[in-house]
Write a protein that holds these residues in place. Structure first.
Motif, short mmCIF file in Angstrom:
data_model
loop_
_atom_site.label_atom_id
_atom_site.label_comp_id
_atom_site.label_asym_id
_atom_site.label_seq_id
_atom_site.Cartn_x
_atom_site.Cartn_y
_atom_site.Cartn_z
N GLY A 13 0.81 -1.23 0.00
CA GLY A 13 0.00 0.00 0.00
C GLY A 13 0.83 1.26 0.00
N GLY A 17 1.25 1.02 -4.88
CA GLY A 17 0.15 0.09 -4.63
C GLY A 17 -1.20 0.79 -4.58
N GLN A 43 7.10 3.82 2.24
CA GLN A 43 8.26 4.41 2.93
C GLN A 43 8.02 5.87 3.32
OE1 GLN A 43 12.02 2.51 2.52
NE2 GLN A 43 11.60 2.07 0.38
N TYR A 52 7.84 13.94 -1.93
CA TYR A 52 7.54 13.22 -3.17
C TYR A 52 8.45 13.78 -4.25
CZ TYR A 52 3.24 10.91 -1.52
OH TYR A 52 2.33 10.11 -0.86
N CYS A 53 9.29 12.93 -4.82
CA CYS A 53 10.13 13.30 -5.95
C CYS A 53 9.54 12.65 -7.20
CB CYS A 53 11.55 12.78 -5.75
SG CYS A 53 12.34 13.39 -4.25
N ALA A 158 3.39 -4.62 -5.61
CA ALA A 158 3.75 -3.25 -5.25
C ALA A 158 4.39 -3.26 -3.87
CB ALA A 158 2.50 -2.35 -5.27
N GLY A 160 7.55 -3.10 -3.08
CA GLY A 160 8.86 -2.46 -2.98
C GLY A 160 9.99 -3.46 -3.13
N THR A 185 19.19 3.65 3.83
CA THR A 185 19.49 4.75 4.77
C THR A 185 18.35 4.92 5.76
OG1 THR A 185 20.77 5.86 3.04
CG2 THR A 185 20.11 7.21 4.92
N ALA A 363 4.99 -2.76 -9.99
CA ALA A 363 4.76 -1.32 -9.86
C ALA A 363 5.80 -0.75 -8.90
CB ALA A 363 3.35 -1.09 -9.28
N GLY A 364 6.14 0.51 -9.10
CA GLY A 364 7.04 1.21 -8.18
C GLY A 364 8.45 0.67 -8.25
N ARG A 365 9.01 0.38 -7.08
CA ARG A 365 10.42 0.00 -6.98
C ARG A 365 10.70 -1.37 -7.63
NH1 ARG A 365 13.48 -1.30 -2.33
NH2 ARG A 365 11.68 -1.48 -0.98
N VAL A 379 11.68 6.65 -7.37
CA VAL A 379 11.05 7.68 -6.52
C VAL A 379 9.51 7.58 -6.58
CG1 VAL A 379 12.98 9.29 -6.55
CG2 VAL A 379 11.21 9.44 -8.33
C1 LIG Z 1 16.49 6.78 2.51
C2 LIG Z 1 15.57 6.94 1.34
C3 LIG Z 1 15.26 8.21 0.91
C4 LIG Z 1 14.39 8.37 -0.16
N1 LIG Z 1 14.03 9.63 -0.54
C5 LIG Z 1 13.02 9.78 -1.43
C6 LIG Z 1 12.44 11.05 -1.64
O1 LIG Z 1 12.84 12.04 -1.04
N2 LIG Z 1 11.38 11.13 -2.51
C7 LIG Z 1 10.90 10.04 -3.18
O2 LIG Z 1 9.94 10.19 -3.94
N3 LIG Z 1 11.45 8.84 -3.00
C8 LIG Z 1 12.47 8.67 -2.13
N4 LIG Z 1 12.98 7.43 -1.88
C9 LIG Z 1 12.50 6.28 -2.67
C10 LIG Z 1 11.12 5.84 -2.27
O3 LIG Z 1 10.87 6.03 -0.91
C11 LIG Z 1 10.83 4.37 -2.58
O4 LIG Z 1 11.50 3.92 -3.70
C12 LIG Z 1 9.33 4.23 -2.72
O5 LIG Z 1 8.78 4.30 -1.41
C13 LIG Z 1 8.88 3.08 -3.49
O6 LIG Z 1 7.45 3.06 -3.49
P1 LIG Z 1 6.73 1.68 -3.61
O7 LIG Z 1 5.27 1.93 -3.59
O8 LIG Z 1 7.30 0.93 -4.76
O9 LIG Z 1 7.20 0.86 -2.32
P2 LIG Z 1 7.14 1.15 -0.77
O10 LIG Z 1 7.01 2.58 -0.46
O11 LIG Z 1 8.30 0.42 -0.19
O12 LIG Z 1 5.79 0.42 -0.34
C14 LIG Z 1 5.67 -0.99 -0.36
C15 LIG Z 1 4.57 -1.40 0.60
O13 LIG Z 1 4.36 -2.80 0.50
C16 LIG Z 1 4.13 -3.32 1.78
N5 LIG Z 1 4.46 -4.76 1.79
C17 LIG Z 1 5.65 -5.32 1.49
N6 LIG Z 1 5.58 -6.66 1.62
C18 LIG Z 1 4.31 -6.94 2.00
C19 LIG Z 1 3.63 -8.15 2.32
N7 LIG Z 1 4.26 -9.34 2.26
N8 LIG Z 1 2.34 -8.09 2.67
C20 LIG Z 1 1.68 -6.88 2.77
N9 LIG Z 1 2.29 -5.70 2.49
C21 LIG Z 1 3.58 -5.73 2.11
C22 LIG Z 1 5.05 -2.50 2.68
O14 LIG Z 1 4.66 -2.53 4.02
C23 LIG Z 1 4.95 -1.11 2.05
O15 LIG Z 1 3.95 -0.34 2.65
C24 LIG Z 1 13.86 7.24 -0.83
C25 LIG Z 1 14.19 5.95 -0.38
C26 LIG Z 1 15.02 5.80 0.70
C27 LIG Z 1 15.32 4.43 1.18
#
Ligand SMILES: Cc1cc2nc3c(=O)[nH]c(=O)nc-3n(C[C@H](O)[C@H](O)[C@H](O)COP(=O)(O)OP(=O)(O)OC[C@H]3O[C@@H](n4cnc5c(N)ncnc54)[C@H](O)[C@@H]3O)c2cc1C
Length: 418
Positions: A13, A17, A43, A52-53, A158, A160, A185, A363-365, A379
């Motif tokens: 989420g 997600g 995150q 948000y970037c 989604a 990550g 980090t 999706a996403g990372r 990002v």
């Molecule tokens: C130190 C740092 C600084 C950053 N700075 C920035 C910034 O300034 N701006 C920016 O835009 N981005 C930044 N990023 C990058 C960005 O935070 C991430 O790449 C981004 O959060 C990815 O989004 P996402 O939706 O793919 O995954 P995530 O944000 O990681 O979300 C994934 C979700 O999936 C859930 N999940 C995982 N496994 C399961 C499971 N088995 N069951 C249920 N739920 C699950 C997790 O709990 C999480 O909520 C930074 C990253 C880091 C580490």
């Protein structure tokens, strides 16, 4: 055991997600979103990531490249008095500063407008798949009360960390594929910081290098992104570590290591930074911020060349424009490589579809990108865009409906920029 069937299941989420779930619901699919924590945001709300970037291109003529679900989130933040356009960082990156509590609330407000079943505090622990045909049949999830078996026509990873693809047995790359990758980090929030303190990288580097020379052995980054969140609160992106795998044992060690670093940075700020003598460490997040872990191998893989030369392919379903931000040395500030002419690039639909899998979308990372391209697409602004595209594609993926033109048409109808 509770059982239910959906058209689309989204696991995770975070930015990607929630956008995936809304994208699927707007396409007309029945959809379930599963999140293991108690809030949406990923995150941004669990690891103190405070901006948000990727919503805008780089430079003083920044143009918006992500709309759709991402735009709805910006509008909700605006309604809460928390968004009034981007700010430019010292290197010309257009960022949207975030208040964590506002983000949690805004994402609830936006997501719950749509007919999506949302289960917070629910963790996916197993995926059943036929690897011969490349089809995921179901995911098994648990909360503190029940066990669930959810089946669906299509699934969006989604998480990550590509946890769904991993459990299904899909082909993955960890980090850059050679045992290295971007450092993770811990993000520190500090208050009681005098308004006069300036956080120029050169000043920080001088202070932190001296502290290291004086015997502070646990510090890693000698410089990093440190910025003021409000009059007396500061966000410091400093304690870093390479996370080599996602076992509980490794993550426990990494969490402890970066919390120890956080305490040492605090001591150093007290001792060496005028104006920070009385600062308090008010949050280190629920978890260490993970940058670069598992990546899905897609039908297509976005390359650094495509990103840096702003290639806009015909099958693009999302836009990216954040520079490639490389955190390759735990001791050093990130290096940026900028997209040509402050332009944007397009992300092909094939980068969101796991190779050899009929019903697994990313999706996403987790999307398929080489290490340089990943340094840009990771990002959250871009995550909203790839998420919405993955949700729409998953919803349309039965038979001929999955054609790229159909997905693009639906995304445009939903207000996304492709
Ligand atoms: C130190 C740092 C600084 C950053 N700075 C920035 C910034 O300034 N701006 C920016 O835009 N981005 C930044 N990023 C990058 C960005 O935070 C991430 O790449 C981004 O959060 C990815 O989004 P996402 O939706 O793919 O995954 P995530 O944000 O990681 O979300 C994934 C979700 O999936 C859930 N999940 C995982 N496994 C399961 C499971 N088995 N069951 C249920 N739920 C699950 C997790 O709990 C999480 O909520 C930074 C990253 C880091 C580490």
């Amino acid at each position: 055991m509770i059982q239910k069937k959906y058209d689309v299941i989204v696991v995770g989420g975070g930015a990607s997600g929630m956008a995936a779930a809304i994208g699927a619901a707007k396409t007309g699919a029945s959809c379930l979103l599963i999140e293991r924590y108690g809030c949406l945001g990923g995150q941004a709300t669990t690891a103190n990531v405070s901006s948000y970037c990727g919503f805008f291109t780089h430079g003083d003529k920044a143009q918006q490249i992500v709309k759709g679900v991402g735009q709805e989130v910006l509008e909700e933040l605006h309604r809460l008095g928390q968004y009034d356009g981007y700010t430019l960082s010292p290197v010309g990156n257009a960022i949207v500063a975030l208040d964590q509590e506002a983000v949690k609330f805004a994402l609830d407000e936006v997501l719950f407008r749509y007919p999506v079943d949302v289960l917070l505090h629910c963790r996916m622990v197993q995926a059943e798949a036929d690897r011969q045909t490349g089809k995921i049949q179901k995911v098994v999830c648990v909360d503190d009360q029940d066990r669930y078996e959810f089946t669906a026509n299509a699934f969006v990873d989604a998480t990550g960390d590509a946890n769904l693809a991993y459990l299904a047995g899909a082909k993955l790359r960890y980090g850059d594929g050679t045992g290295k990758g971007q450092a993770s980090t811990r993000i520190l929030m500090l208050d009681r910081v005098s308004p006069d303190v300036r956080f120029k990288p050169a000043i920080l580097e001088e202070v932190l290098t001296k502290a290291k020379r004086d015997g502070y052995k646990n510090l890693t980054k000698e410089s990093g992104i440190v910025f003021r969140v409000n009059d007396d609160t500061v966000c410091a992106i400093l304690p870093s570590v390479w996370v080599p795998d996602l076992s509980a044992k490794t993550l426990t060690a990494c969490e402890r290591n970066t919390r120890r670093q956080a305490q040492e940075y605090l001591e150093v700020f007290h001792k060496y930074m005028p104006g920070m003598e009385k600062c308090r460490l008010i949050s280190t997040g629920v978890q260490l911020g993970l940058r670069d872990t598992r990546h899905v191998l897609g039908e297509k893989t976005l390359t650094g060349e495509q990103v840096l030369h702003a290639v806009k392919p015909k099958d693009s379903v999302a836009r990216g424009g954040w520079p490639c931000e490389m955190h390759l040395d735990v001791n050093k500030i990130a290096k940026y490589i900028f997209v040509d002419n402050d332009d944007y690039y397009g992300i092909p639909l094939g980068c969101l579809k796991a190779k050899g899998w009929m019903n697994l979308w990313c999706a996403g990372r987790t999307i398929s990108a080489d290490p340089t391209a990943f340094a840009s697409v990771r990002v959250m602004g871009c995550g909203f865009a790839t998420g919405q595209a993955a949700g729409v594609a998953a919803a349309l993926s039965q038979g001929e409906n999955g054609a790229v033109e159909t997905v693009q048409r639906e995304l445009v109808r939903q207000g996304a920029l492709i």
